[in-house]
Design an enzyme around this catalytic site. Sequence first.
Site, PDB file in Angstrom:
ATOM      1  CE1 TYR A 134      -3.916  -2.137   0.341  1.00 21.73           C
ATOM      2  CE2 TYR A 134      -2.727  -3.190   2.149  1.00 21.73           C
ATOM      3  CZ  TYR A 134      -3.770  -3.174   1.243  1.00 21.73           C
ATOM      4  OH  TYR A 134      -4.688  -4.196   1.250  1.00 21.73           O
ATOM      5  CG  HIS A 188      -7.037   4.935   0.842  1.00 24.23           C
ATOM      6  ND1 HIS A 188      -7.781   6.086   0.940  1.00 24.23           N
ATOM      7  CD2 HIS A 188      -7.852   3.944   1.305  1.00 24.23           C
ATOM      8  CE1 HIS A 188      -8.983   5.811   1.429  1.00 24.23           C
ATOM      9  NE2 HIS A 188      -9.045   4.523   1.665  1.00 24.23           N
ATOM     10  CG  PHE A 224      -5.444  -2.543   7.331  1.00 23.34           C
ATOM     11  CD1 PHE A 224      -4.921  -2.490   6.044  1.00 23.34           C
ATOM     12  CD2 PHE A 224      -4.957  -3.494   8.207  1.00 23.34           C
ATOM     13  CE1 PHE A 224      -3.943  -3.368   5.637  1.00 23.34           C
ATOM     14  CE2 PHE A 224      -3.978  -4.382   7.802  1.00 23.34           C
ATOM     15  CZ  PHE A 224      -3.465  -4.318   6.514  1.00 23.34           C
ATOM     16  CG  ASN A 271     -12.186   0.252   6.216  1.00 22.14           C
ATOM     17  OD1 ASN A 271     -11.790   1.197   5.542  1.00 22.14           O
ATOM     18  ND2 ASN A 271     -12.778  -0.789   5.686  1.00 22.14           N
ATOM     19  CG  ASP A 282      -7.170   9.290   0.551  1.00 19.69           C
ATOM     20  OD1 ASP A 282      -7.121   9.049   1.775  1.00 19.69           O
ATOM     21  OD2 ASP A 282      -7.946   8.670  -0.214  1.00 19.69           O
ATOM     22  CG  ASN A 340     -14.624   3.397   4.561  1.00 18.51           C
ATOM     23  OD1 ASN A 340     -15.774   3.757   4.772  1.00 18.51           O
ATOM     24  ND2 ASN A 340     -14.314   2.585   3.565  1.00 18.51           N
TER      25      ASN A 340
END
Length: 191
Positions: free
Chosen positions: A17, A22, A67, A69, A94, A115
Site C-alpha cells: 500500500y 489512500h 488499516f 477502516n 487523501d 472510511n
Amino acid sequence: MEAIKLIVGLGNPGREYVNTRHNAGFWWVTQCAEITRIGLKPEPRFFAVAGRQLGDEALHLLLPQTFMNLSGKSVAALMHFYKIPVEALLVVHDELDLQPGEARLKKGGGHGGHNGLKDIAAQLGTLDFWRLRLGVGHPGHKSEVSNYVLNPPKVDEMGEIESAIMRSLHVLPEILRGDLSAAMLKLHTKV
C-alpha cells in the site's frame, strides 16, 4: 485558539500500500517528521507508528497501523492516553473531491464517505476536528473508488500530489501554533 498537538496521517500499513493514493496522509506525516526531526517508531499501545516532540507544546505524530477502516482505534487510544482535546487534532488524508495538486484545510464537516474519517468520528463521537485534505482526484464513477485509491497515482499526478504536500508543509508553523485561519489563507491563496 488551540495549538495542534496531534497530527494523524491516514493510510494503510504494508508494503503493497506504500505508494497508493489512500496513503497520501502517511506521505505528509512522514515528511513532517523529517522537518520537525521527530523520530517515528512502532507504538503497539496506540496501534501505530508514532513519535513526539517535547517542548512548550508537545507535538505528536501518528500513523495508524490498523488499516484505514479502523483508524479511529489508534487515534482515540493516543488522544485518551495524552488527554488531547479534539480541537488540537489535525487529520491528514487523501481527498477524492480535490484534484491532484490541491490541498485544503478545514474544520469539521462530513466524512464524505472516507472510511478513515468515518471511524475516527465514530471513536471520538464528533466530526468537529481539523483536516488537511490532499487531492488525489476522482476516478469518475463511485464503483471505481476502492480500486482507484488502492492503486498508485500516475507519474504526473504523483508530481502534483508531492507539490501539494510540500506547499502545505510550508504552513506547518501556523498550524502548530494554532493559527489555522492564517494557515488556510496562505495555503488557499493562489500565487
